[in-house]
Design a protein around this motif. Structure first.
Motif, PDB file in Angstrom:
ATOM      1  N   ASN A  99       7.721  -1.999  -3.222  1.00  0.00           N
ATOM      2  CA  ASN A  99       7.150  -0.659  -3.828  1.00  0.00           C
ATOM      3  C   ASN A  99       6.005  -0.472  -4.149  1.00  0.00           C
ATOM      4  O   ASN A  99       5.501   0.058  -5.320  1.00  0.00           O
ATOM      5  N   MET A 101       2.238   0.327  -4.758  1.00  0.00           N
ATOM      6  CA  MET A 101       1.570   1.427  -4.438  1.00  0.00           C
ATOM      7  C   MET A 101       0.187   1.316  -3.381  1.00  0.00           C
ATOM      8  O   MET A 101      -0.206   2.147  -2.779  1.00  0.00           O
ATOM      9  N   ARG A 103       0.414  -0.529  -0.585  1.00  0.00           N
ATOM     10  CA  ARG A 103       0.995  -0.606   0.616  1.00  0.00           C
ATOM     11  C   ARG A 103       1.193   1.123   0.770  1.00  0.00           C
ATOM     12  O   ARG A 103       1.335   1.578   2.014  1.00  0.00           O
ATOM     13  N   GLN A 104       1.578   1.838   0.003  1.00  0.00           N
ATOM     14  CA  GLN A 104       2.015   3.332   0.024  1.00  0.00           C
ATOM     15  C   GLN A 104       0.979   4.038   0.320  1.00  0.00           C
ATOM     16  O   GLN A 104       0.980   5.233   1.204  1.00  0.00           O
ATOM     17  N   THR A 106      -2.215   6.023   1.638  1.00  0.00           N
ATOM     18  CA  THR A 106      -2.854   6.185   3.305  1.00  0.00           C
ATOM     19  C   THR A 106      -4.518   6.390   2.776  1.00  0.00           C
ATOM     20  O   THR A 106      -4.731   6.809   1.586  1.00  0.00           O
ATOM     21  N   GLN A 109      -4.977  10.045   1.453  1.00  0.00           N
ATOM     22  CA  GLN A 109      -4.500  10.269   0.102  1.00  0.00           C
ATOM     23  C   GLN A 109      -5.651   9.668  -0.666  1.00  0.00           C
ATOM     24  O   GLN A 109      -6.073  10.143  -1.747  1.00  0.00           O
ATOM     25  N   GLU A 138       4.060  -5.512   2.257  1.00  0.00           N
ATOM     26  CA  GLU A 138       3.671  -6.475   0.922  1.00  0.00           C
ATOM     27  C   GLU A 138       4.201  -7.835   1.112  1.00  0.00           C
ATOM     28  O   GLU A 138       3.203  -8.835   0.527  1.00  0.00           O
TER      29      GLU A 138
END
Ligand SMILES: [Zn+2]
Length: 279
Positions: A99, A101, A103-104, A106, A109, A138
């Motif tokens: 989880n 951030m 990786r999440q 874009t 964003q 990850e």
């Protein structure tokens, strides 16, 4: 049992409910302290010491956004190298987390967030993905980081470089890269890399008092270390061939790279309590 075998074993036993699970640092004096590179995510603040099961004085904590190692003479490598040279770290571990951030996030964003803070696109490096080190997995990020650290001329080939993942929800450690295996195989497998390391070490010895071995803090001025390290990096960089350097965007490591050793089977010692999970 070696240090990280004991750490993984104790972690898994603790999660299975064994209240006696733990690592006895006195049994691993030759492997401590450890240098650990992790993400700077604050959710890791209480978690990492707990999952490693080591006292604070037995690990040197290096952090950046996404536990990213961008190159063999990058800032992360510099800190890990100093952790080994001055901090006395005997083993290195790159520890990613679920989880993440980094990786999440874009690109759009990221640009929106920067714009909301008043940072214009024109002020940013051309390749923002490369600059911020945004990654897609990850696990692959940890494996790639281990490959770069392992090949870096600034990290002794005798130092095991491990790769782990920690689950934020459960605290469970997963061993992705077994650093003991790569150390065992160094002379045969990557003799060219070893040669580069020896070249780099010979350069290291010429850089004033920034020498390998015990450092006399009383005789060493911080400024000398800084200028010595800067000069060292200037001299070492040409030694790192294109072959040793990571292929930035073109080649992402597969889930199971051939030159990274898999961890040995874990010796699970789960104590199954009869009353566990029962009302
Ligand atoms: Zn993270």
């Amino acid at each position: 049992m070696r240090l990280f075998e004991a750490i993984i074993d104790a972690n898994h036993r603790a999660i299975a409910g064994d209240k006696t699970a733990g690592v006895r640092p006195s049994e691993f004096a030759d492997s401590l302290p450890v240098a650990a590179l992790t993400c700077m995510d604050r959710r890791l603040n209480p978690l990492i010491p707990e999952v490693l099961g080591l006292p604070e004085e037995d690990f040197i904590w290096v952090r950046n956004a996404g536990n990213i190692v961008s190159g063999p003479v990058s800032c992360a490598i510099r800190s890990l190298a100093v952790a080994c040279l001055l901090g006395g770290a005997k083993e290195v571990a790159v520890i990613g987390h679920t989880n993440c951030m980094m990786r999440q996030l874009t690109v759009s964003q990221l640009l929106d967030l920067l714009a909301s803070l008043g940072v214009q696109r024109s002020a940013l490096p051309e390749n923002v993905v490369e600059f911020f080190g945004i990654f897609a997995s990850e696990r692959e990020n940890v494996i790639r980081a281990c490959q770069i650290v392992r090949r870096s001329p600034l990290i002794s080939p005798r130092v095991p470089v491990h790769g782990l993942m920690v689950d934020l929800e459960t605290g469970r450690l997963e061993w992705l890269v077994n650093g003991y295996e790569s150390v065992k195989g160094v002379p045969d497998k990557i003799s060219a890399g070893l040669e580069k390391a020896e070249q780099a070490l010979s350069v290291l010895e010429t850089v004033g008092k920034f020498a390998v071995g015990p450092v006399k803090f009383g005789e060493t001025k911080l400024g000398e270390i800084v200028s010595g390290a800067r000069s060292l990096l200037d001299k070492v960089e040409p030694l790192v061939s294109d072959e040793a350097a990571p292929k930035a965007e073109a080649e992402k490591p597969s889930e199971h790279p051939t030159d990274v050793s898999a961890p040995p089977p874990l010796q699970m010692r789960m104590r199954l309590r009869k009353d566990r999970n029962r009302p």
